[in-house]
Design a protein around this motif. Structure first.
Motif, PDB file in Angstrom:
ATOM      1  N   VAL A 184      42.143  32.410  37.690  1.00 15.60           N
ATOM      2  CA  VAL A 184      41.090  31.801  38.517  1.00 15.60           C
ATOM      3  C   VAL A 184      40.971  30.295  38.254  1.00 15.60           C
ATOM      4  CG1 VAL A 184      38.613  31.715  38.986  1.00 15.60           C
ATOM      5  CG2 VAL A 184      39.792  33.923  38.902  1.00 15.60           C
ATOM      6  N   PRO A 185      40.800  29.854  37.018  1.00 12.55           N
ATOM      7  CA  PRO A 185      40.698  28.402  36.808  1.00 12.55           C
ATOM      8  C   PRO A 185      41.984  27.641  37.136  1.00 12.55           C
ATOM      9  CG  PRO A 185      40.754  29.571  34.704  1.00 12.55           C
ATOM     10  CD  PRO A 185      40.586  30.597  35.759  1.00 12.55           C
ATOM     11  N   ILE A 186      43.126  28.193  36.740  1.00 11.49           N
ATOM     12  CA  ILE A 186      44.396  27.515  37.035  1.00 11.49           C
ATOM     13  C   ILE A 186      44.659  27.509  38.538  1.00 11.49           C
ATOM     14  CG2 ILE A 186      46.899  27.654  36.765  1.00 11.49           C
ATOM     15  CD1 ILE A 186      46.493  28.667  33.975  1.00 11.49           C
ATOM     16  N   GLY A 187      44.371  28.619  39.206  1.00 11.42           N
ATOM     17  CA  GLY A 187      44.593  28.705  40.645  1.00 11.42           C
ATOM     18  C   GLY A 187      43.745  27.718  41.429  1.00 11.42           C
ATOM     19  N   LEU A 188      42.484  27.581  41.048  1.00 14.07           N
ATOM     20  CA  LEU A 188      41.603  26.640  41.745  1.00 14.07           C
ATOM     21  C   LEU A 188      42.058  25.198  41.533  1.00 14.07           C
ATOM     22  CD1 LEU A 188      38.118  28.268  41.032  1.00 14.07           C
ATOM     23  CD2 LEU A 188      39.398  28.271  43.179  1.00 14.07           C
TER      24      LEU A 188
ATOM     25  N   PHE B 217      45.342  48.144  35.170  1.00 12.76           N
ATOM     26  CA  PHE B 217      43.884  48.089  35.202  1.00 12.76           C
ATOM     27  C   PHE B 217      43.338  47.340  33.995  1.00 12.76           C
ATOM     28  CE2 PHE B 217      44.884  51.402  38.122  1.00 12.76           C
ATOM     29  CZ  PHE B 217      43.840  51.474  39.016  1.00 12.76           C
ATOM     30  N   ALA B 218      43.918  47.582  32.814  1.00 14.76           N
ATOM     31  CA  ALA B 218      43.399  46.980  31.585  1.00 14.76           C
ATOM     32  C   ALA B 218      43.638  45.480  31.527  1.00 14.76           C
ATOM     33  CB  ALA B 218      44.033  47.655  30.373  1.00 14.76           C
ATOM     34  N   THR B 219      44.652  44.994  32.212  1.00 12.75           N
ATOM     35  CA  THR B 219      44.996  43.568  32.113  1.00 12.75           C
ATOM     36  C   THR B 219      44.329  42.702  33.173  1.00 12.75           C
ATOM     37  OG1 THR B 219      47.005  44.021  33.380  1.00 12.75           O
ATOM     38  CG2 THR B 219      47.216  43.944  30.989  1.00 12.75           C
ATOM     39  N   VAL B 220      43.691  43.307  34.168  1.00 13.51           N
ATOM     40  CA  VAL B 220      43.061  42.511  35.241  1.00 13.51           C
ATOM     41  C   VAL B 220      42.051  41.489  34.699  1.00 13.51           C
ATOM     42  CG1 VAL B 220      41.445  42.647  37.189  1.00 13.51           C
ATOM     43  CG2 VAL B 220      43.470  44.096  37.148  1.00 13.51           C
ATOM     44  N   PRO B 221      41.122  41.872  33.798  1.00 16.13           N
ATOM     45  CA  PRO B 221      40.179  40.866  33.280  1.00 16.13           C
ATOM     46  C   PRO B 221      40.865  39.719  32.526  1.00 16.13           C
ATOM     47  CG  PRO B 221      39.407  43.088  32.808  1.00 16.13           C
ATOM     48  CD  PRO B 221      40.824  43.216  33.279  1.00 16.13           C
ATOM     49  N   ILE B 222      41.929  40.039  31.781  1.00 18.27           N
ATOM     50  CA  ILE B 222      42.656  39.000  31.056  1.00 18.27           C
ATOM     51  C   ILE B 222      43.309  38.037  32.036  1.00 18.27           C
ATOM     52  CG2 ILE B 222      44.518  38.572  29.400  1.00 18.27           C
ATOM     53  CD1 ILE B 222      44.078  41.404  28.335  1.00 18.27           C
ATOM     54  N   LEU B 223      43.948  38.584  33.059  1.00 17.56           N
ATOM     55  CA  LEU B 223      44.656  37.760  34.038  1.00 17.56           C
ATOM     56  C   LEU B 223      43.690  36.908  34.848  1.00 17.56           C
ATOM     57  CD1 LEU B 223      47.189  40.470  35.239  1.00 17.56           C
ATOM     58  CD2 LEU B 223      47.731  38.440  33.884  1.00 17.56           C
ATOM     59  N   ALA B 224      42.540  37.482  35.221  1.00 13.68           N
ATOM     60  CA  ALA B 224      41.568  36.731  36.005  1.00 13.68           C
ATOM     61  C   ALA B 224      41.056  35.527  35.229  1.00 13.68           C
ATOM     62  CB  ALA B 224      40.406  37.637  36.411  1.00 13.68           C
ATOM     63  N   ALA B 225      40.860  35.685  33.921  1.00 14.87           N
ATOM     64  CA  ALA B 225      40.395  34.569  33.087  1.00 14.87           C
ATOM     65  C   ALA B 225      41.402  33.422  33.088  1.00 14.87           C
ATOM     66  CB  ALA B 225      40.146  35.051  31.664  1.00 14.87           C
TER      67      ALA B 225
ATOM     68  N   ILE C 219      39.679  43.903  40.530  1.00 13.05           N
ATOM     69  CA  ILE C 219      40.097  42.519  40.780  1.00 13.05           C
ATOM     70  C   ILE C 219      38.930  41.706  41.309  1.00 13.05           C
ATOM     71  CG2 ILE C 219      41.583  41.044  42.207  1.00 13.05           C
ATOM     72  CD1 ILE C 219      43.696  43.236  42.086  1.00 13.05           C
ATOM     73  N   GLN C 220      38.187  42.287  42.259  1.00 15.23           N
ATOM     74  CA  GLN C 220      37.026  41.598  42.815  1.00 15.23           C
ATOM     75  C   GLN C 220      36.007  41.264  41.729  1.00 15.23           C
ATOM     76  OE1 GLN C 220      34.424  44.101  45.030  1.00 15.23           O
ATOM     77  NE2 GLN C 220      33.416  42.433  46.136  1.00 15.23           N
ATOM     78  N   GLU C 221      35.707  42.225  40.875  1.00 13.64           N
ATOM     79  CA  GLU C 221      34.710  42.011  39.818  1.00 13.64           C
ATOM     80  C   GLU C 221      35.203  40.999  38.785  1.00 13.64           C
ATOM     81  OE1 GLU C 221      34.083  45.898  38.342  1.00 13.64           O
ATOM     82  OE2 GLU C 221      33.021  46.622  40.137  1.00 13.64           O
ATOM     83  N   ALA C 222      36.485  41.054  38.441  1.00 16.80           N
ATOM     84  CA  ALA C 222      37.031  40.114  37.460  1.00 16.80           C
ATOM     85  C   ALA C 222      37.020  38.687  37.995  1.00 16.80           C
ATOM     86  CB  ALA C 222      38.451  40.527  37.081  1.00 16.80           C
ATOM     87  N   MET C 223      37.330  38.517  39.279  1.00 21.64           N
ATOM     88  CA  MET C 223      37.288  37.183  39.882  1.00 21.64           C
ATOM     89  C   MET C 223      35.860  36.669  39.940  1.00 21.64           C
ATOM     90  SD  MET C 223      40.105  37.596  42.963  1.00 21.64           S
ATOM     91  CE  MET C 223      39.869  35.904  43.559  1.00 21.64           C
ATOM     92  N   GLN C 224      34.947  37.561  40.289  1.00 17.23           N
ATOM     93  CA  GLN C 224      33.544  37.158  40.372  1.00 17.23           C
ATOM     94  C   GLN C 224      33.006  36.754  38.999  1.00 17.23           C
ATOM     95  OE1 GLN C 224      31.127  39.979  42.433  1.00 17.23           O
ATOM     96  NE2 GLN C 224      29.186  38.973  41.931  1.00 17.23           N
ATOM     97  N   SER C 225      33.412  37.456  37.951  1.00 14.04           N
ATOM     98  CA  SER C 225      32.947  37.109  36.606  1.00 14.04           C
ATOM     99  C   SER C 225      33.491  35.763  36.141  1.00 14.04           C
ATOM    100  CB  SER C 225      33.359  38.204  35.615  1.00 14.04           C
ATOM    101  OG  SER C 225      34.765  38.269  35.494  1.00 14.04           O
ATOM    102  N   ASN C 226      34.532  35.279  36.821  1.00 13.86           N
ATOM    103  CA  ASN C 226      35.091  33.969  36.501  1.00 13.86           C
ATOM    104  C   ASN C 226      34.715  32.912  37.544  1.00 13.86           C
ATOM    105  OD1 ASN C 226      37.148  34.100  34.043  1.00 13.86           O
ATOM    106  ND2 ASN C 226      37.311  36.036  35.158  1.00 13.86           N
ATOM    107  N   GLY C 227      33.687  33.221  38.344  1.00 14.40           N
ATOM    108  CA  GLY C 227      33.125  32.225  39.238  1.00 14.40           C
ATOM    109  C   GLY C 227      33.710  32.167  40.624  1.00 14.40           C
TER     110      GLY C 227
END
Length: 435
Positions: A359-363, A348-356, A167-175
């Motif tokens: 992250v933008p919608i949440g911000l 685990f497999a869906t974390v990168p999809i969800l972060a994409a 989760i940390q890495e996926a969020m970081q990859s999305n800024g």
């Protein structure tokens, strides 16, 4: 109209599963449906699915090795000791026995990282006890799924450490940068929802006795534990090797290395005879092979959805629907996450999809980084409980259906969906609002 590909293919997967079509076949058909809806020909759709299967090859291999490791552990007789302890001290105490199974399952995610590989070893010998005590196996399925999910949501060790770091890495990859400890903090509230769901399942929904004597046959392994087994040096060595394998897994961050090191030590110290090596691995494949294969095909299904642009289209369609109300926004985000993850069946497999998406919608919606982390973790976990292709449901069924008395969809998937996904959505929304 690409966004409809996700909806139709996931619903087709669920429909086929409810109609009792094998999960593996349901996944293949749903993948082809997604490809055809995207304009691909049948061969191209099949190629995309096969290419995507490689994304989970490491996970599949780790399951096979963990299965072999679990078989090696069982050959020492240590699981017989555990079964005897449970029967001796908890016979007649239905609720305590079910909750104890939840506790044992929880250890499989961190202390003894064999994940679901312990279930076919521990549960079949207890089936006769369940029937004698008239325990509702749906309660046991709920307990097992709790143990397979709640620890990695709340505890940053073993599988939990891997989940929180992903989760940390996926969020970081999305800024959006966050400390891993902050991610762990954010997931406490959704984890509490899991505890609430477990208590409702065990103490309310499935507390009443349920008689299954008229169905199926008790497997032979459920009848072979009348001879007392005493704790010996071999068992002590087994426990030491398990601890060592756990340390190796944590230090290396690789389940494959941890399981492999445990297997090697089992043979090197003659805890399991070297001549039994081939049989141990073969039995491990039998125990975990089906689940590993389903996970591979599920990864192929995910790849078809992503490569056709269906997931991106769903994200673009969803964004305009979200307003300024955090409550509504969080709820819609989790529903979309549920739709994505339940068809893939892997948190685990869906974390990168969800972060994409999150992250933008949440911000834009004004959520804090902690709230966004909670939403990502909650939505990812939604893919485990209730999904017919999740190892958190396939695992419990593999043990509870050893005598043909337990149905995967109606006795595992439906109960776990009701008791865990609903609380996860509620507590996930609460976490998004208070963090």
């Amino acid at each position: 109209m690409l966004e409809w590909i996700v909806i139709v293919s996931v619903l087709s997967l669920l429909l086929f599963s409810l109609l009792r079509v094998h999960v593996l076949i349901s996944l293949v058909i749903s993948s082809l449906i997604a490809g055809l809806m995207a304009g691909l020909d049948l061969i191209t759709a099949l190629d995309r699915m096969v290419e995507g299967m490689g994304n989970q090859a490491g996970t599949a291999l780790s399951y096979i090795l963990l299965g072999a490791f679990a078989i090696a552990i069982s050959r020492t007789g240590i699981t017989d000791v555990l079964v005897q302890v449970l029967i001796k001290h908890l016979s007649g105490k239905r609720i305590t026995l079910v909750l104890s199974i939840a506790g044992i399952a929880s250890l499989s995610q961190n202390l003894v990282p064999v994940h679901i590989a312990f279930i076919p070893l521990l549960i079949p010998p207890l089936l006769k006890v369940f029937d004698q005590m008239k325990i509702d196996r749906r309660a046991v399925a709920s307990a097992l799924t709790f143990g397979l999910k709640a620890p990695y949501i709340m505890i940053p060790a073993g599988y939990g450490l891997m989940f929180h770091e992903s989760i940390q890495e996926a969020m970081q990859s999305n800024g959006l940068f966050m400390e891993r400890t902050s991610v762990s903090l954010a997931l406490i509230i959704p984890g509490v929802g899991m505890i609430v769901g477990l208590l409702i399942a065990v103490l309310i929904s499935y507390r009443s006795p349920r008689d299954l004597h008229q169905l199926g046959e008790v497997p032979e392994e459920a009848l072979e534990h009348d001879t007392p087994v005493t704790f010996n040096r071999q068992h002590a060595a087994t426990m030491a090797i398990i601890v060592f394998a756990l340390v190796v897994q944590i230090v290396s961050g690789q389940l494959i290395i941890g399981a492999l090191s445990g297997l090697i030590l089992m043979f090197a110290f003659k805890v399991v005879p070297f001549r039994d090596g081939e049989q141990v691995v073969s039995d491990g494949i039998k125990v975990m092979g089906t689940i590993a294969m389903i996970m591979l095909v599920a990864a192929g299904f995910s790849e078809v959805l992503k490569s056709t642009g269906a997931v991106d289209a769903l994200i673009e369609t969803t964004e305009p629907l979200l307003g300024n109300q955090k409550l509504v926004t969080a709820f819609i985000m989790l529903l979309v996450g549920l739709l994505i993850t339940i068809g893939i069946g892997s948190s685990f497999a869906t974390v990168p999809i969800l972060a994409a998406l999150y992250v933008p919608i949440g911000l834009v919606s004004g959520f804090s980084p902690l709230a966004i982390a909670a939403l990502i973790g909650t939505a990812a976990a939604l893919g485990d409980a209730g999904s017919p292709v999740s190892d958190s449901t396939l695992g419990p069924t593999s043990g509870l259906n050893a005598d043909g008395k337990h149905h995967h969809i109606f006795d595992t998937c439906v109960p776990t969906f009701m008791h865990y996904n609903i609380p996860l959505v509620i507590f996930g929304v609460i976490a998004a609002l208070v963090l």
